[in-house]
Structure formats: C-alpha cells, structure tokens
Design an enzyme around this catalytic site. Structure first.
Site, PDB file in Angstrom:
ATOM      1  N   GLU A 153      13.880 -74.605  40.286  1.00 49.50           N
ATOM      2  CA  GLU A 153      14.838 -75.151  42.371  1.00 49.50           C
ATOM      3  C   GLU A 153      14.259 -75.232  43.628  1.00 49.50           C
ATOM      4  O   GLU A 153      12.703 -75.032  43.381  1.00 49.50           O
ATOM      5  CB  GLU A 153      16.351 -74.204  42.223  1.00 49.50           C
ATOM      6  CG  GLU A 153      17.405 -74.626  42.803  1.00 49.50           C
ATOM      7  CD  GLU A 153      18.851 -73.628  42.645  1.00 49.50           C
ATOM      8  OE1 GLU A 153      19.812 -73.910  42.816  1.00 49.50           O
ATOM      9  OE2 GLU A 153      18.039 -72.492  41.907  1.00 49.50           O
ATOM     10  N   HIS A 183      15.377 -79.160  41.536  1.00 48.42           N
ATOM     11  CA  HIS A 183      16.950 -78.945  40.798  1.00 48.42           C
ATOM     12  C   HIS A 183      17.590 -78.662  42.438  1.00 48.42           C
ATOM     13  O   HIS A 183      17.578 -78.257  43.199  1.00 48.42           O
ATOM     14  CB  HIS A 183      17.368 -78.113  40.732  1.00 48.42           C
ATOM     15  CG  HIS A 183      18.647 -77.453  39.881  1.00 48.42           C
ATOM     16  ND1 HIS A 183      18.423 -78.573  38.782  1.00 48.42           N
ATOM     17  CD2 HIS A 183      19.212 -76.982  40.365  1.00 48.42           C
ATOM     18  CE1 HIS A 183      20.357 -78.470  38.716  1.00 48.42           C
ATOM     19  NE2 HIS A 183      20.382 -77.274  39.800  1.00 48.42           N
ATOM     20  N   ASP A 188       8.373 -80.353  36.148  1.00 47.58           N
ATOM     21  CA  ASP A 188       8.585 -80.524  37.367  1.00 47.58           C
ATOM     22  C   ASP A 188      10.244 -81.663  36.880  1.00 47.58           C
ATOM     23  O   ASP A 188      10.244 -82.956  37.153  1.00 47.58           O
ATOM     24  CB  ASP A 188       8.078 -81.888  38.299  1.00 47.58           C
ATOM     25  CG  ASP A 188       8.401 -81.827  39.323  1.00 47.58           C
ATOM     26  OD1 ASP A 188       8.859 -81.660  39.849  1.00 47.58           O
ATOM     27  OD2 ASP A 188       7.775 -83.492  39.379  1.00 47.58           O
TER      28      ASP A 188
END
Length: 711
Positions: free
Chosen positions: A578, A521, A569
C-alpha cells in the site's frame, strides 16, 4: 513486534481489511528481475558512500570493477565477505567504491562476472525525488480538482468528496449513530492511503514531518530549494514556501475536524472520517457514492491537532501571521480539551470502512503536543507539562522500530533538541544526547546487516519502509546536532535500501530505478485492475516487506519468505504494497535532506584538509601491525579528529595505541586520544594498529577525516 502490533501501526485489522483482494489472486503478479549485485538503482552522490551488496555463496573475496557508460573500467577492488545475512536469508559480500568520485550516467558494477543494474553518480541525484515525493501529497488531495498541468494528464481528476453527484461530500458530514447530532464541514485534507479515508492521527504526524522538513532545511540554510515556486502545487507564486502551502492543505482539514464551541467535547478532534463501508477498488474519488461518517473524538486525535497546529503557529508566522494565529488558537483549545478528556481512546474495533488507528496510550501524544506548544510559546504551563512527563527522561522515546502515528514521543524530543527553547542547558544536553544515542543504535543495527538497513530482523511489519525512513530521519537529526558525517552516510545508505540495495533487488519507489514498484494498493492508481487508470505517480513509496503476510496475495505467493523478502508488487497485497501519507512524508523529508547542496549537518561538507600515510610495519601468517600517520594539510588547527577507512582484504583490528579504534565489518573508525586531539596546520600525529588477517593484507586506499576525503 507481535502481529497485532504490526497491524496496529497502520490501523487495518486483518479481519476487516480483506476488501476484494480474493478477486486478485489470479491476477498478474509482478516479479522483479533481480541481479546478484544489488545497488541503489538511482545512483550515488559523488561525495557520498557507494556500497553494493553481492549475493553469493562464495566465502572468498571477489574482484569488483566499476565501468562507466562506455565500458571503461574506472575503479576496481575486492569485496569483503559478510556471510549469512539473517533478515534476507542470503549469503552476501560487500563491495565498497566510495573513493571513486567521478560523475556520469550508466555506471555498472561488475562482480565476479555479474553486473548490477545501471546507475548514475551525480550531485543532483535526489532533486527529482525531492519534488516527486512531495508531489505525492498534491495527488492525494481531497476537495480540489487535480490539475493536469501540475500532475500530468493521467492523474488529472475532478475534485473528490465535495458533494457533487455521485459523492455525498465532505462539506456536511454526519456522525456515526450516537456520536453527535449535527454535521460538520470537513472538506479538504489528504486521502490517507490507498483508501479514501482521512485520519487525524496519521495526518498529524505526516503534516509534522512535511513542515519539519522545511524547518530543518531553514536551519541548514537550504530552504530555498523548498521555497515558493519550487514544487508542483497550485499555490505556487503566492510568496509562501511551496512545502508549507502543501502542509496547509492538511492543516486546514485538521482544524475543521475540531469539535465546535458549544457542542459536547468542544475543542476535541474527531478521530477520522471515511466511507460507511470499505470503498470498492478501483474507485476514483469523485465517483465514490458512499455516505461518509465522522467517528467519535479521541484524545490521540486531539493531541495530534494540538501538536501540528502549534508547529504551524511557529513555522508559518513569517509568511502568514493570520494562519499562525488561527493555528495557535486551535492548538490551545485542543490542549485544554485533551486535558479535560485524557482517556478517550479510539478502539481497535472501529474498523468498518476504514482503518481503526486505535491507540490506548496517549501519554506520548501529551508529551509531543506539550513540546510543540512550549517551543512555540515559551510558556511555563507547557514547559511544566514537558518536564513532568514520564517521556521526558524515558529511554523508550526512541525504539529500534522507529516512531510512528501511535508512538510520537520521539517527535517531541526532536523538536526540543532542535528548536531554541528555555530548558536548562543540562536538560537540553540530555535530550540531544538521547537523539544521538538512538541514532547510534540504528548505526549499530545497520553495521550488523548485509544490506545496512536501520531496522532489526523482527522489524519487518506493516509499513516497514516507513520504519527505515523514520529511523533515517533520527540519524539525520543526530548529524545536525553533532556535525559528524557518519550519520549522513547512514542516511544515504538507508536511501540505498529503499531504492534497490535490498533483499529483492527492487526499488520501492515508483518511477525510480530499473526495477521499481508500480502496482501499489490504491483505489485510483489501479492500472493493474483497469488499464484505463494510471499506475501510481513517480515518488510513491510502497509499504515494504511484512513478514506477517496479512493479505491473501502475500499469503499465497510469499509463504516461507525471509523477513526482508516478504514483499510483492501486486495491487492486492495491501499489507506489503500500500501507499500512505505517513510513509511518503519521511521519504520526502529524506529526499530533501539528501538533495541539499551544501549538504549535511547544517553546513557544507568538509573539504579535504589532510594527508594519510599507512605503513605495514610487520606481517606474519595471520596478523600484522601498521602505523597510520595523519597530517593536517589545512590552514586551521584540528581540535578533535575522527579518521575512517575500510579494509579491502577482510583484516580485523585487534588492538591499537595512541588512538581509540573500532571496527564494524570492513569499516574502521579511529578517534584521537586525549593528548593528541589537536593537530596544528602542517603537523602530523601517528597511531598504531594490530590486526588479524587471512592470507591477504592489502592496504586501505582511501581515508576520510570527519567525512572529508584525505589525500
């Protein structure tokens, strides 16, 4: 840990962190192509532990074979059944091939006809990761153009947040309404995570870890690997170690966040700066058009500044005395301001546009800052603050869940344990013992699991991979303090976990391993959303399994997951996938530690200076006795010994004589008795064991004395 606690450690309450992730539910969701034979997909060090976890329903030992790149079998043996592994929800066995010390690429471990991903065995295994994990911070720099010659053409970009349209810039940032009536130049620093905010409490611990990695390497005599012109930073060639150049970029930002003299709360630090609303995804930093805001000062942020700046004053002084003086002055001002304002807490509700990083307990930050100031200055004021703190004797400074931005007492303990200071010898011994005890707790946790992860079953929350890495740092420090190789072994096994030996058979580090994370992310590294943008650069650590499932992608795709398998993922899974500076900082620390040559404990690895004879004296249907003879084949006397081996047939030691013998899984540790601790050159000591067995009784094939292989 409660769901609230798991969010608290990263500061992103679910209700305000949804972003645009609902748009991502129909996107591409990468599913790792796993094998039942889980290995470190990068590889193993020749003299390090080499273990694999095999997912199987079989309850009987299985045959394993290690093949080199040409297909030749170079080692073989039997697995050890472990049965149910609670965190992963899997039934597993362990394959141990540490005794093989050949080198090469393209090795494959085959168990019962199933092959692992290929991996290497080489001494320079971690050199690339040492560089890439540290380069993550250059990629995350705010306020400077990212140079293609250093970062690669895909990652080059203009400077972010310098006031060049459409940016509003970080050079003259106003406060939130009611916080202050002036603007502040807070350019520079590192973007915190996948967003483009900058947070003092996360910056403090991240900077501390980056600088501490150099401080540790200097003690170990391996700091040249982090020296000038060793990393990809624009300051290379300036006579300052590159790792310190990188840390300085954040340190300068942290000091810019200090409230100026003459203003209300002078000396305090603003808690954070970020966009007024959550930055859209994807958005390149220089294209962010939102207004930026300073958030009210906090005691926690102020003490993070004090601690990081005091460490700066100590470590930077041989290279830049002017910066060291500025850092120490900032640290002193921050300490004084925090004492005058000891309960300015950052609220959990301040979460519009960025993480709250709320923290209602700051006694641990006071302890950490006092420890750094005392280690740097030796002054009685800071010593008294250390010794009068409840954290100085508290067993809670280290927890099974690791240290973190909201739990910093352990950092103070590590500094006091490793940096020379004037505390009484008895006090130092207790502090160092607390580090070792914490490390032993992590070792025990690892021994009870099929994947040897240094976090408990209920520890899979937001950023769990950093929890594993932080606990590995504690074990590495214990190894430095004791010289015992078992801690380094545990650190390397923790790296195995991050690099593929885990419940989903995936490396969590971009660019490392056959199946590695690639869609973390991030606002700019957003290839999954926009093909013109890059995936995250190599060396970026994903947050890892999070059983709370705190984003829509995780909730839809991972319902019912076992704690250690709650990861996907996908760029939309911000709660599992993240990136963050405080996650990459311990990864960089560990990569530098693992890459050390000579390695471990501040000195070279022990060399073989022993020979072992293992003889089964008697065996029956469900038991046996054996004599172990240990000979000192070196030229120096041994004073105190620790012999280790692994049983290949599932044998269990039930009693012993002439030595203290313990067992965890297949691994056995024998310590000397008081009367036979000394072994002169050429002399032999013997001890006996009695054990249980189940049909098979193969003898151990490899022994190690204090980490060095015996003949």
């Amino acid at each position: 840990m409660s769901a609230f606690d798991s969010v608290r450690r990263h500061g992103r309450p679910l209700a305000t962190a949804l972003l645009a992730s609902s748009l991502l539910l129909g996107g591409l969701l990468a599913t790792p192509a796993t094998t039942a034979v889980r290995v470190n997909q990068v590889g193993y060090l020749p003299d390090g532990p080499k273990r694999a976890t095999v997912v199987t329903s079989s309850t009987q030992s299985l045959t394993w074979q290690l093949r080199n790149a040409s297909g030749t079998v170079v080692a073989s043996g039997s697995t050890v059944p472990r049965g149910a592994d609670a965190p992963s929800g899997q039934s597993v066995q362990l394959a141990e091939f540490s005794s093989y010390q050949g080198t090469g690429t393209g090795y494959v471990l085959s168990v019962d006809g199933r092959d692992s991903d290929p991996f290497d065995i080489r001494a320079n295994l971690y050199d690339g990761l040492r560089s890439d994990a540290m380069a993550f911070f250059y990629h995350q720099r705010s306020g400077v153009a990212i140079d293609a010659s250093l970062a690669g053409s895909a990652y080059a970009r203009p400077a972010g947040h310098l006031g060049v349209s459409p940016n509003k810039g970080d050079t003259s940032v106003p406060c939130q309404s009611g916080v202050c009536d002036y603007t502040q130049d807070v350019r520079g620093g590192w973007y915190d995570a996948g967003d483009q905010g900058k947070y003092v409490v996360n910056g403090g611990i991240s900077t501390w870890l980056v600088v501490n990695s150099f401080e540790r390497a200097k003690r170990a005599g391996t700091d040249a690997a982090l020296g000038d012109s060793t990393l990809r930073v624009p300051e290379r060639g300036n006579g300052v170690p590159d790792v310190l150049d990188e840390a300085r970029w954040e340190l300068e930002f942290l000091m810019r966040m200090q409230v100026p003299a003459g203003k209300p709360y002078a000396g305090m630090a603003f808690h954070k700066i970020h966009d007024a609303a959550w930055t859209g995804i994807p958005t390149r930093p220089d294209q962010d058009a939102q207004p930026r805001e300073l958030h009210r000062p906090s005691t926690a942020a102020t003490l993070n500044l004090a601690a990081a700046a005091a460490q700066c004053a100590r470590v930077f002084r041989p290279y830049d005395s002017a910066l060291a003086d500025r850092c120490l002055a900032a640290a002193r001002r921050a300490w004084t301001a925090a004492q005058a304002n000891p309960s300015m807490y950052a609220p959990d509700s301040d979460s519009t546009g960025g993480g709250a990083y709320g923290d209602g307990q700051v006694t641990d930050e006071f302890y950490w800052a006092a420890a750094e100031l005392y280690a740097t200055t030796g002054e009685s004021t800071y010593r008294d603050a250390v010794t009068s703190s409840s954290w100085h004797t508290s067993a809670g400074a280290f927890t099974p869940y690791g240290f973190g931005w909201a739990d910093t007492a352990a950092l103070g303990r590590i500094t006091l344990a490793t940096v020379p200071n004037g505390l009484p010898a008895s006090d130092l011994a207790r502090i160092r013992s607390s580090v070792v005890s914490a490390a032993d707790g992590h070792l025990s946790t690892m021994a009870g699991q099929g994947y040897a992860v240094p976090i408990p079953k209920d520890g899979y929350f937001w950023g769990s991979n950093s929890e594993a890495a932080d606990n590995a740092v504690v074990m590495a420090v214990a190894g430095e303090l004791t010289g015992e190789a078992r801690y380094r072994t545990a650190v390397l096994e923790s790296m195995d976990y991050l690099l593929g030996r885990n419940a989903i058979g995936q490396s969590y580090v971009t660019g490392y391993g056959e199946t590695s994370s690639r869609n973390q992310h991030h606002r700019f590294w957003a290839h999954q959303l926009d093909a013109s943008l890059p995936n995250p650069p190599a060396g970026s650590l994903a947050g890892g399994p999070n059983s709370a499932l705190q984003d829509p992608v995780a909730q839809e795709k991972l319902a019912g997951c076992a704690p250690a398998a709650c990861y996907i993922d996908d760029i939309g899974s911000y709660s599992t996938n993240e990136v963050a500076i405080n996650w990459n900082a311990p990864l960089a620390w560990l990569a530098a530690y693992a890459a050390d040559r000579p390695a471990g404990g501040g000195g070279p690895q022990p060399t073989a200076s022993c020979a072992v004879t293992y003889k089964v004296d008697n065996a029956w249907s469900d038991g046996f006795t054996a004599t172990v003879a240990l000979k000192n084949t070196g030229t120096s006397a041994v004073d105190g010994w620790r012999l280790t081996w692994s049983y290949p047939g599932g044998q269990r030691v039930t009693s012993a004589w002439n030595a203290t013998v313990t067992q965890s899984g297949a691994d056995v540790v024998a310590h000397n008795a008081d009367w036979n601790r000394a072994i002169a050159p050429g002399a032999t000591v013997s001890f006996g064991v009695q054990g249980s067995l189940s049909g098979r009784n193969p003898s151990p094939t490899a022994f190690a004395l204090d980490g060095g292989a015996c003949d």
